[in-house]
Write an enzyme that holds these catalytic residues in place. Structure first.
Site, PDB file in Angstrom:
ATOM      1  N   TYR A  56       0.828  -1.202   0.000  1.00 35.25           N
ATOM      2  CA  TYR A  56       0.000   0.000   0.000  1.00 35.25           C
ATOM      3  C   TYR A  56       0.865   1.255   0.000  1.00 35.25           C
ATOM      4  CZ  TYR A  56      -2.887   3.803   1.734  1.00 35.25           C
ATOM      5  OH  TYR A  56      -3.506   5.012   1.880  1.00 35.25           O
ATOM      6  N   HIS A  84      -1.284  16.292  -2.010  1.00 35.40           N
ATOM      7  CA  HIS A  84      -2.730  16.361  -1.796  1.00 35.40           C
ATOM      8  C   HIS A  84      -3.091  16.481  -0.326  1.00 35.40           C
ATOM      9  CE1 HIS A  84      -2.698  12.025  -0.773  1.00 35.40           C
ATOM     10  NE2 HIS A  84      -3.926  12.198  -0.317  1.00 35.40           N
ATOM     11  N   ARG A 280     -12.055  20.605  52.466  1.00 33.80           N
ATOM     12  CA  ARG A 280     -12.264  19.308  53.106  1.00 33.80           C
ATOM     13  C   ARG A 280     -12.252  18.144  52.113  1.00 33.80           C
ATOM     14  NH1 ARG A 280     -17.885  17.634  55.366  1.00 33.80           N
ATOM     15  NH2 ARG A 280     -18.233  19.884  55.149  1.00 33.80           N
ATOM     16  N   ASN A 411     -13.923   5.042   3.100  1.00 32.87           N
ATOM     17  CA  ASN A 411     -12.771   4.241   3.508  1.00 32.87           C
ATOM     18  C   ASN A 411     -12.536   4.453   4.999  1.00 32.87           C
ATOM     19  OD1 ASN A 411     -10.175   2.823   3.347  1.00 32.87           O
ATOM     20  ND2 ASN A 411      -9.257   4.868   3.476  1.00 32.87           N
TER      21      ASN A 411
END
Length: 500
Positions: A56, A84, A280, A411
């Protein structure tokens, strides 16, 4: 003489405090094993491509365009990913955040399973040695597929594209590189995607928020103690059996710290049997904060020392692994929790300022701690600032970690928005410091306008540290710088006394 802060890659883990060190020049000392792993991983990527294995981003387009072929050459693929993604908008991240992100990215890439070249690793190391910081816009990342847009701006600045900072001054990136003595980064093959396809901006923001909030939690303890001492509160609310019965060990720890601060206190006989909750209940509140910060710190430290790329390369297994390690959900959850914690500690500080300006509750001091009420207004404006700040923090507490909006042609059909959550946590931590600065100024003025002085030694030392840097308010003056000074004094004094 070596002026760098050394960070050893062979150490067990990169920590949030290490990220703070990267605000100035640092030297990341890479082990021979790390450098060998980087070269081995890069060679495996090259061999996989020669064997025409699908990888990829190296042989394909990006995101949903993975079904299409990428560009012809490896160098063109680098342009393909960067151009891009250079779309970020909004104000720049602070330069120290951009540098911390580069440190986190270098640390991850040096594991050797991202497949980048050693040229990239050495370039990032040289950048961290210089007073250079990329200009990185705040808007653009959904925290999935890594911090693609902000990291693209990091890489572009290192190439001489866009803008960058040198010694805090913003200028064109090519000019900044020249001034810092750096050569423009040259990329090839897997390098560009390996640089942008990780959650390093998210991890850096969350890590810096964690380090700041860890300090602020300790500062809050010191401020509670000084307030209790100035009012003459009896430390009965810190009784160890009482706190142990609550069942939370962090509450017991905070109670012990408060007891240490209040050792030697001479309580006032005029105080009521039970103090207001802003005194407290502080062991319970700050103990819970301590627990939450510790959990977040553990998660973010894991993030900093993990690898969030895609794909990853494992030569020994002959494996090119495609998956979703870039999905920044752990840091998203941790960051949202940090924002909530910062706001509740901020709520406490604002309520304590309110207590100090009220003549019905502040131990007989004048309203607004003014030496001449009506003629002088002392911390009146500062209280308005504190109220404004804490409400702004509350409004920022909407969780980011479940704000998923599908994008990228579905996607990225579910995303964690960890980058936005981490940016909010970082900003919340900075706001909390200012609230503590306000409380520090108020306590300093409470000493000036009241008859009671701190009786516990540690409280007296803290009061002296504040008085050394902040003048009493006899006549009204601008307090904006005093607030920031008090925040610095508190951080420094509490850190120094904790290690003394």
């Amino acid at each position: 003489m070596n002026a760098f802060v050394p960070i050893l890659h062979s150490k067990s883990a990169l920590t949030p405090v290490d990220l703070e060190s990267a605000s100035g020049p640092v030297d990341v000392v890479l082990s021979e094993e790390a450098l060998a792993a980087v070269k081995h991983g890069h060679a495996f990527v090259a061999a996989s491509l020669r064997d025409e294995r699908p990888v990829y981003g190296s042989t394909t387009g990006f995101g949903p365009l993975v079904v299409f072929d990428g560009r012809e050459s490896a160098a063109e693929q680098c342009e393909n990913v960067l151009q891009h993604l250079t779309v970020g908008q909004g104000p720049d991240l602070p330069p120290e955040v951009a540098r911390a992100a580069v440190l986190a990215r270098l640390w991850s890439l040096s594991r050797g399973v991202s497949g980048v070249s050693d040229t990239v690793v050495h370039a990032l190391r040289r950048m961290l040695q210089a007073p250079f910081a990329p200009a990185v816009p705040t808007l653009g990342s959904v925290g999935a597929s890594g911090d693609l847009v902000p990291l693209a701006h990091v890489v572009q600045a290192l190439r001489g594209v866009g803008h960058a900072y040198v010694d805090g001054v913003r200028m064109p990136a090519d000019e900044a590189l020249a001034r810092a003595g750096l050569d423009p980064l040259r990329l090839d093959g897997r390098d560009a995607l390996g640089l942008v396809n990780g959650t390093s901006v998210t991890s850096a923001l969350a890590g810096l928020a964690t380090a700041s909030l860890q300090r602020s939690q300790h500062v809050a303890v010191g401020l509670v103690a000084l307030l209790a001492d100035l009012l003459g509160a009896a430390p009965a609310f810190l009784a160890p059996p009482l706190l142990a019965a609550f069942g939370h060990p962090e509450v017991v720890t905070v109670g012990a710290e408060l007891s240490s601060w209040l050792a030697g206190i001479d309580p006032s006989p005029d105080r009521p049997l039970q103090e207001p909750y802003s005194i407290r209940c502080t062991p319970q509140l700050l103990g819970a904060a301590r627990s939450a910060i510790a959990w977040s710190s553990e998660v973010i430290t894991r993030d900093l020392n993990g690898v969030s790329d895609n794909p990853l390369f494992f030569p020994e297994e002959d494996l090119v692994a495609h998956g979703g390690n870039f999905f920044g959900q752990p840091a998203a959850f941790a960051s949202d929790l940090l924002s909530i914690v910062a706001t509740q500690i901020g709520n406490l500080a604002e309520r304590q300022v309110d207590l100090l300006v009220d003549p019905h509750r502040n131990g007989g001091r004048p309203p607004m701690l003014s030496t001449s009420p009506g003629r002088q207004h002392a911390i009146q404006g500062m209280q308005v600032l504190a109220t404004s700040t804490v409400v702004a923090m509350r409004r920022c507490c909407t969780p980011a970690a479940m704000q998923s909006v599908p994008t990228n042609l579905h996607n990225q059909d579910i995303v964690p928005f960890g980058t936005q959550g981490a940016l909010t946590a970082f900003e919340q931590a900075r706001s909390l410091r200012l609230l503590h600065g306000c409380l520090g100024v108020a306590l300093r003025q409470a000493i000036h306008t009241g008859s009671r002085r701190p009786t516990a030694r540690r409280c007296a030392d803290l009061a002296a540290a504040l008085a050394d840097q902040i003048a009493p308010i006899e006549q009204d003056r601008p307090l904006d710088e005093d607030i920031r000074t008090a925040a610095d004094v508190l951080d420094r004094h509490v850190a120094e006394t904790a290690t003394a």
